[in-house]
Design an enzyme around this catalytic site. Structure first.
Site, short mmCIF file in Angstrom:
data_model
loop_
_atom_site.label_atom_id
_atom_site.label_comp_id
_atom_site.label_asym_id
_atom_site.label_seq_id
_atom_site.Cartn_x
_atom_site.Cartn_y
_atom_site.Cartn_z
N SER A 22 2.85 49.18 -66.16
CA SER A 22 4.16 49.63 -66.66
C SER A 22 5.33 48.67 -66.47
O SER A 22 6.41 48.93 -66.99
CB SER A 22 4.53 50.97 -66.02
OG SER A 22 3.94 52.00 -66.74
N SER B 98 5.39 52.28 -68.96
CA SER B 98 6.40 53.33 -68.92
C SER B 98 7.82 52.80 -68.75
O SER B 98 8.77 53.52 -69.04
CB SER B 98 6.09 54.29 -67.77
OG SER B 98 6.18 53.63 -66.52
N LYS C 154 15.46 52.14 -63.16
CA LYS C 154 14.49 53.06 -63.80
C LYS C 154 14.69 54.45 -63.21
O LYS C 154 14.82 54.60 -61.99
CB LYS C 154 13.07 52.54 -63.55
CG LYS C 154 11.98 53.34 -64.26
CD LYS C 154 10.61 52.71 -64.05
CE LYS C 154 9.52 53.46 -64.80
NZ LYS C 154 8.17 52.87 -64.63
N1 GLN Z 1 0.26 53.09 -69.37
C1 GLN Z 1 -0.39 53.42 -68.13
C2 GLN Z 1 -0.50 54.91 -68.01
O1 GLN Z 1 -0.12 55.58 -68.89
C3 GLN Z 1 0.31 52.81 -66.98
C4 GLN Z 1 1.53 53.54 -66.59
C5 GLN Z 1 2.21 52.94 -65.40
O2 GLN Z 1 1.91 51.82 -64.99
N2 GLN Z 1 3.11 53.71 -64.83
O3 GLN Z 1 -0.98 55.44 -67.04
#
Ligand code: GLN
Length: 494
Positions: free
Chosen positions: A184, A160, A79
């Site tokens: 995420s 994400s 990532k």
């Molecule tokens: N979708 C969540 C957010 O937008 C979680 C993102 C994440 O876990 N990095 O904050």
């Protein structure tokens, strides 16, 4: 030879060690899949040479009879939130575009030390903020799954870690790193029919990972099945003095401890997660999961997590608050982008760089975070959210007096279409409703594919465990996986 890209982490590790095929052959096969999958936009940067170099090193070790490591010969996707020495680390933002770190994140270094190689840096939501990968400066990733209604709509891979999820599902890599701040790893895994685990907060070092919300950020593996995640998590985890919140605990041999036998285990079903108007297919897959764990020997108990409904609002105060502080460092002086208008002073340069360098969602988070931390509102929002966070932790502590592991859906729906939620941030945030509580409590949580919905799209089931009990989560996940018999096979259209 059979298609090596159909193999997962364990099969590659064992096959290379046995001499069934070479690590170079594996790396070449995945490099070819990466090169042919431009339409998915899963990678921001491909690094085929890095994958080959690591593979050559593994093959050379084998020739000399040396040990190959836990991930020996396994090429992975990274990532693009993990700092990688000499390779652009952008967090999918414009402000970090061109930033090439002089250092390697602890987690990625551990993976290289374990014999893994890097196929490239994976796309993500900008600074890991999002649930659909649409906030990336480098364009959205496309989910390799399609609905079975012939509509051909391009679907979100989740976020994400959407590049990670799409790449694993599409066989561009056998496994990838993810990070999970509020879902995420789990939500994108669920959207693409793969497996992903967020370990207990502190298991994996945060050092060298671009920070979003430091009290929540946690790295973890995303792969095709539970065993593969287990192997990779062992390689990623471990104490690191460079991360002040790192857990000073030995890493157990989780792979040796894998067992799908749930006899004597109590599985908690949280009443509050059964929401009004719940999607019928999601509800059914949850019921299937309950039946499967029962068949595997578990006792099913209903539990209460009474503060669940406050988790999402608390998360969307705490995470932006920490983000606003963490992202203050991107000022045009230190990393990546600098926007210096004619005749501008220092303040103008800060403002111009940040205005040009951050995307709309990142700006929204910085604004919310700055607001909830401001003098007049701090107690009403930030302090209050911290109190709620404590209550949520207590909910889980109480629940774990009655059960060993909790089973719930990963998400309220299957993958949605790209563009479907971009104009409605609240509906996007709601997608995290089942994922966020475990994040606030710092607990290990995993998503396992449970089957397909009526549109032919994968659905994930989530297991939440006690702090430090990754083994309990992995084992319940294995029981689900064996009962679900999910193949993850999809038709290639890209
Ligand atoms: N979708 C969540 C957010 O937008 C979680 C993102 C994440 O876990 N990095 O904050």
């Amino acid at each position: 030879m059979a298609d090596l890209t159909e193999l997962g982490v364990a099969a590659i590790r064992d096959g290379v060690a046995n001499g069934d095929f070479s690590a170079v052959e594996v790396a070449e096969a995945f490099n070819a899949n990466v090169a042919a999958a431009g339409e998915l936009n899963a990678f921001i940067v491909a690094t085929p040479d890095a994958a080959l170099d690591a593979a050559k090193a593994t093959d050379a070790k084998r020739a000399k009879g040396e040990a190959l490591g836990k991930m020996g010969g396994v090429p992975i996707g990274m990532k693009d939130l993990f700092a990688t020495r000499g390779v652009q680390t952008s967090a999918a933002s414009h402000i970090l575009e061109g930033f090439t770190p002089e250092y390697e994140s602890t987690v990625s270094q551990k993976l290289w030390d374990a014999g893994a190689g890097m196929l490239g840096k994976l796309n993500l939501d900008q600074f890991a903020m999002g649930s659909s990968n649409e906030t990336s400066h480098f364009g959205n990733v496309v989910n390799p799954w399609k609905r079975n209604d012939g509509s051909d709509a391009a679907l979100a891979p989740g976020g994400s870690s959407g590049g990670s999820s799409a790449a694993v599902a599409a066989r561009l890599c056998p496994a990838a790193t993810g990070t999970d701040t509020g879902g995420s790893i789990r939500q994108p895994a669920a959207f693409t029919g793969i497996t992903g685990i967020k370990p207990t907060y502190g298991r994996c070092s945060r050092w060298g990972i671009v920070a979003f919300a430091s009290s929540l950020d946690q790295a973890g593996p995303m792969a095709r099945d539970v065993r593969d995640c287990t192997i990779m998590l062992e390689a990623m985890a471990g104490f690191d003095a460079k991360d002040s919140t790192s857990l000073e605990l030995p890493v157990p041999d989780w792979e040796a401890g894998l067992s799908a036998d749930m006899k004597g285990k109590r599985v908690g079903i949280p009443r509050e997660y059964r929401m009004d108007g719940m999607d019928a297919d999601v509800a059914k897959s949850w019921d299937d999961g309950i039946a499967w764990l029962k068949d595997a020997g578990a006792e099913i108990v209903e539990i209460n997590l009474p503060h669940t409904k406050y988790a999402l609002p608390a998360y969307y105060i705490i995470a932006p608050a920490e983000a606003s502080s963490n992202l203050a460092r991107y000022d045009g002086v230190r990393y990546g982008l600098r926007d210096l208008p004619e005749g501008a002073g220092l303040q103008d340069m800060y403002a111009a760089t940040r205005a040009a360098g951050f995307g709309a969602e990142v700006k929204r988070r910085i604004l919310i975070g700055t607001y909830v931390l401001s003098a007049g509102f701090y107690d009403a929002y930030y302090t209050q959210a911290q109190k709620v966070r404590t209550l949520i932790s207590h909910d889980f502590k109480n629940a774990f007096n009655e059960c060993d592991v909790i089973l719930a859906p990963t998400c309220p729906s299957a993958a949605f279409a790209l563009g479907e939620k971009t104009n409605d941030p609240l509906s996007m945030y709601l997608n995290d409703v089942f994922a966020v509580p475990a994040s606030l409590a710092g607990l290990p949580a995993m998503s396992v594919p449970a089957g397909l919905n009526r549109e032919g799209l994968p659905l994930g089931l989530q297991l939440i465990g006690k702090a430090f009990d990754e083994q309990g989560v992995l084992n319940a996940g294995l029981a689900l996986e064996q009962a679900a018999g999910f193949s993850g096979k999809l038709e290639k259209w890209w």
